[in-house]
Design a protein around this motif. Sequence first.
Motif, PDB file in Angstrom:
ATOM      1  N   TYR A  22       0.802  -1.266  -0.021  1.00 44.11           N
ATOM      2  CA  TYR A  22      -0.088   0.184  -0.070  1.00 44.11           C
ATOM      3  C   TYR A  22       0.890   1.179   0.010  1.00 44.11           C
ATOM      4  N   LEU A  23       0.342   2.384  -0.552  1.00 41.54           N
ATOM      5  CA  LEU A  23       1.080   3.595  -0.553  1.00 41.54           C
ATOM      6  C   LEU A  23       1.573   4.154   0.667  1.00 41.54           C
ATOM      7  N   THR A  24       2.758   4.538   0.703  1.00 41.97           N
ATOM      8  CA  THR A  24       3.154   5.052   2.202  1.00 41.97           C
ATOM      9  C   THR A  24       3.923   6.407   1.964  1.00 41.97           C
ATOM     10  N   THR A  25       3.911   6.906   0.439  1.00 37.78           N
ATOM     11  CA  THR A  25       4.488   8.290   0.402  1.00 37.78           C
ATOM     12  C   THR A  25       3.938   8.896  -0.600  1.00 37.78           C
ATOM     13  N   ASP A  26       4.284  10.231  -0.515  1.00 41.55           N
ATOM     14  CA  ASP A  26       3.627  11.050  -1.497  1.00 41.55           C
ATOM     15  C   ASP A  26       4.602  10.605  -2.940  1.00 41.55           C
ATOM     16  N   LEU A  27       3.880  10.830  -4.093  1.00 40.91           N
ATOM     17  CA  LEU A  27       4.231  10.460  -5.746  1.00 40.91           C
ATOM     18  C   LEU A  27       4.116  11.567  -6.404  1.00 40.91           C
ATOM     19  N   GLN A  28       4.868  11.418  -7.578  1.00 42.09           N
ATOM     20  CA  GLN A  28       4.481  12.333  -8.686  1.00 42.09           C
ATOM     21  C   GLN A  28       4.638  11.566  -9.908  1.00 42.09           C
ATOM     22  N   THR A  29       3.769  11.793 -10.814  1.00 37.76           N
ATOM     23  CA  THR A  29       3.814  10.765 -11.978  1.00 37.76           C
ATOM     24  C   THR A  29       3.160  11.734 -13.170  1.00 37.76           C
ATOM     25  N   GLU A  30       3.237  10.776 -14.433  1.00 41.68           N
ATOM     26  CA  GLU A  30       2.293  11.718 -15.293  1.00 41.68           C
ATOM     27  C   GLU A  30       0.989  10.908 -15.387  1.00 41.68           C
ATOM     28  N   VAL A  31       0.601   9.852 -15.170  1.00 46.04           N
ATOM     29  CA  VAL A  31      -0.809   9.421 -14.971  1.00 46.04           C
ATOM     30  C   VAL A  31      -0.987   8.392 -13.972  1.00 46.04           C
ATOM     31  N   VAL A  32      -2.196   8.884 -13.113  1.00 46.54           N
ATOM     32  CA  VAL A  32      -2.483   8.081 -12.128  1.00 46.54           C
ATOM     33  C   VAL A  32      -3.826   7.170 -12.215  1.00 46.54           C
ATOM     34  N   ILE A  33      -3.786   5.849 -12.409  1.00 45.25           N
ATOM     35  CA  ILE A  33      -5.277   5.156 -12.674  1.00 45.25           C
ATOM     36  C   ILE A  33      -5.773   4.695 -11.248  1.00 45.25           C
ATOM     37  N   VAL A  34      -6.876   5.023 -11.040  1.00 48.92           N
ATOM     38  CA  VAL A  34      -7.710   4.627  -9.865  1.00 48.92           C
ATOM     39  C   VAL A  34      -8.608   3.318 -10.465  1.00 48.92           C
ATOM     40  N   GLY A  35      -8.396   2.249  -9.654  1.00 41.93           N
ATOM     41  CA  GLY A  35      -9.027   1.034  -9.963  1.00 41.93           C
ATOM     42  C   GLY A  35      -8.164  -0.142 -10.229  1.00 41.93           C
ATOM     43  N   GLY A  36      -8.130  -1.180  -9.495  1.00 41.57           N
ATOM     44  CA  GLY A  36      -7.166  -2.377  -9.857  1.00 41.57           C
ATOM     45  C   GLY A  36      -8.004  -3.408 -10.317  1.00 41.57           C
ATOM     46  N   GLY A  37      -9.143  -3.325 -10.840  1.00 41.44           N
ATOM     47  CA  GLY A  37      -9.845  -4.552 -11.697  1.00 41.44           C
ATOM     48  C   GLY A  37      -9.147  -4.705 -12.992  1.00 41.44           C
ATOM     49  N   LEU A  38      -9.899  -5.253 -13.907  1.00 38.24           N
ATOM     50  CA  LEU A  38      -9.508  -5.586 -15.278  1.00 38.24           C
ATOM     51  C   LEU A  38      -9.381  -4.122 -15.973  1.00 38.24           C
ATOM     52  N   ALA A  39     -10.142  -3.448 -15.745  1.00 39.84           N
ATOM     53  CA  ALA A  39     -10.186  -1.869 -16.535  1.00 39.84           C
ATOM     54  C   ALA A  39      -9.088  -1.361 -16.009  1.00 39.84           C
ATOM     55  N   GLY A  40      -8.720  -1.235 -14.868  1.00 37.02           N
ATOM     56  CA  GLY A  40      -7.487  -0.457 -14.637  1.00 37.02           C
ATOM     57  C   GLY A  40      -6.125  -1.127 -14.962  1.00 37.02           C
ATOM     58  N   ALA A  41      -6.314  -2.297 -14.956  1.00 38.22           N
ATOM     59  CA  ALA A  41      -5.082  -3.326 -15.261  1.00 38.22           C
ATOM     60  C   ALA A  41      -4.777  -3.068 -16.903  1.00 38.22           C
ATOM     61  N   ILE A  42      -5.752  -3.062 -17.583  1.00 34.81           N
ATOM     62  CA  ILE A  42      -5.584  -2.770 -19.181  1.00 34.81           C
ATOM     63  C   ILE A  42      -5.160  -1.607 -19.566  1.00 34.81           C
ATOM     64  N   THR A  43      -5.637  -0.758 -18.720  1.00 37.69           N
ATOM     65  CA  THR A  43      -5.346   0.849 -18.970  1.00 37.69           C
ATOM     66  C   THR A  43      -3.916   1.024 -18.413  1.00 37.69           C
ATOM     67  N   ALA A  44      -3.624   0.604 -17.309  1.00 36.26           N
ATOM     68  CA  ALA A  44      -2.130   0.682 -17.012  1.00 36.26           C
ATOM     69  C   ALA A  44      -1.117   0.103 -18.095  1.00 36.26           C
ATOM     70  N   TYR A  45      -1.589  -1.200 -18.478  1.00 33.25           N
ATOM     71  CA  TYR A  45      -0.888  -1.982 -19.206  1.00 33.25           C
ATOM     72  C   TYR A  45      -0.522  -0.790 -20.616  1.00 33.25           C
ATOM     73  N   GLN A  46      -1.767  -0.451 -21.170  1.00 29.68           N
ATOM     74  CA  GLN A  46      -1.634   0.594 -22.211  1.00 29.68           C
ATOM     75  C   GLN A  46      -0.547   1.677 -21.813  1.00 29.68           C
ATOM     76  N   PHE A  47      -0.795   2.461 -21.077  1.00 29.09           N
ATOM     77  CA  PHE A  47       0.039   3.592 -20.796  1.00 29.09           C
ATOM     78  C   PHE A  47       1.446   3.322 -20.422  1.00 29.09           C
ATOM     79  N   ALA A  48       1.542   2.195 -19.626  1.00 32.91           N
ATOM     80  CA  ALA A  48       2.754   1.886 -19.459  1.00 32.91           C
ATOM     81  C   ALA A  48       3.811   1.337 -20.756  1.00 32.91           C
ATOM     82  N   LYS A  49       3.001   0.558 -21.298  1.00 30.51           N
ATOM     83  CA  LYS A  49       3.919   0.166 -22.538  1.00 30.51           C
ATOM     84  C   LYS A  49       4.236   1.260 -23.567  1.00 30.51           C
ATOM     85  N   ALA A  50       3.565   2.494 -23.412  1.00 31.83           N
ATOM     86  CA  ALA A  50       3.684   3.422 -24.222  1.00 31.83           C
ATOM     87  C   ALA A  50       4.722   4.527 -23.841  1.00 31.83           C
ATOM     88  N   GLY A  51       5.422   4.041 -23.005  1.00 30.33           N
ATOM     89  CA  GLY A  51       6.587   4.735 -22.087  1.00 30.33           C
ATOM     90  C   GLY A  51       6.022   5.832 -21.194  1.00 30.33           C
TER      91      GLY A  51
END
Length: 414
Positions: A22-51
């Motif tokens: 679980y998250l224990t610190t502040d973070l900065q990123t380009e994209v944050v995805i909320v939801g760890g079901g299949l919808a979130g997983a496939i969205t994270a896959y697409q964005f991460a694979k695009a660099g």
Amino acid sequence: MRYVAGNCLWTAQTTIPKQYSYLTTDLQTEVVIVGGGLAGAITAYQFAKAGIQTVLVERTIIGYLSTRASTSILQYEIDTNMVQLQSMYGIDAAVRSFQLCFDAVSDLEKVIQTLDDDCEFSRSPCLYYSPKKNDVRWLEREFNLRRKHGFPVEWIQSEQDNERFSFPIAGGILSTDGAGTVNPYRLTHALLREAEKAGAKIYENTDIDKIYDEPSNGQTKVTTQHGFHITAKKIVICTGYEAKNLIRGQRLGSLARTFNIVTKPYPEVPGWYDRCIIRDTDEPYTYVRSTNDQRIIIGGEDVNAGGVSSKISNLDDEDPLVEQQYNRLLAKLQELFPQLQVQPSDIEFQYHALFNNTKDGLPFIGQVDYYPNCYFNLGYGSNGILSVLTGSKLLLDLYQGKKSPDLDLFHFQR
């Protein structure tokens, strides 16, 4: 709300592959995805694979809400028939909506080929049928419209196909391509493993308490229940029904509870052509699929849930309604395949879950004006997996400055 209850097949067969911190610190990123079901997983896959620098957060355990109860029938057919969609939005939009789902089956197959797990993906024909003679006329209209626009369909009637199907078919559409099945829980974890390899950071048991969208500086910030902040250029909401709390003045759909039973393995099922996906025209409809270990999943007997505090939204496994719906599914299974003589003792898994319907059977994908730095990928309806795959591609294009006209099919103002 009680999203899922009972003994779900997918998580019963697969132990949790990985526990994320679980998250224990502040973070900065380009994209944050909320939801760890299949919808979130496939969205994270697409964005991460695009660099793209990507963080995913899930408020409970990865894949343990609606995903683990998904029947995971992949089919280009939408709950709203093409004829009906044509009357609502015109023929071009109707055909394009079907075509996107059709293409998504092949897209998903290609994605799975990049993973370390085949996720039990399998292509299958799909039968959409009615035993009622009164339905034949409109089914023929639907068949002719699909065939006219290039979809691979065959007209079915039981008097001509009694060797292929053991149940009466007054009329039906057999789609010979554009359908399949998958294991949603294994797919979710396989996608996240690949996303993590591409640099994504994944956190579970991390609940988002608040979203701060700041259009003046082009950034958004989310805060967890423990007060940690994630600052990003964009946030993608993939939380299914819970996203309704962010949408102002609009009803996104209606909640219903669906029921599923799963048999022991049956290597041979007389009267089940190619173990194809089956869906009838009843309201609510019944659906049937096979699994890789040759079980039969039959689901349906949906009950409208009403509001989030209703009895159905919080249905307990001990409620008599649950057993009643399971028994109805068993009776339907016995009618479909009488030679199997399926008995209650042959049912090895049974479970029920909430899902969200929309008036047109289409998902909600895109943006709303009052959250300019937020995207939404909400795979409502029966085609959730294919919808969120399509949505992940459309939103990635949008992030990269290439807005597709297909987003107009799924906007919030329709």
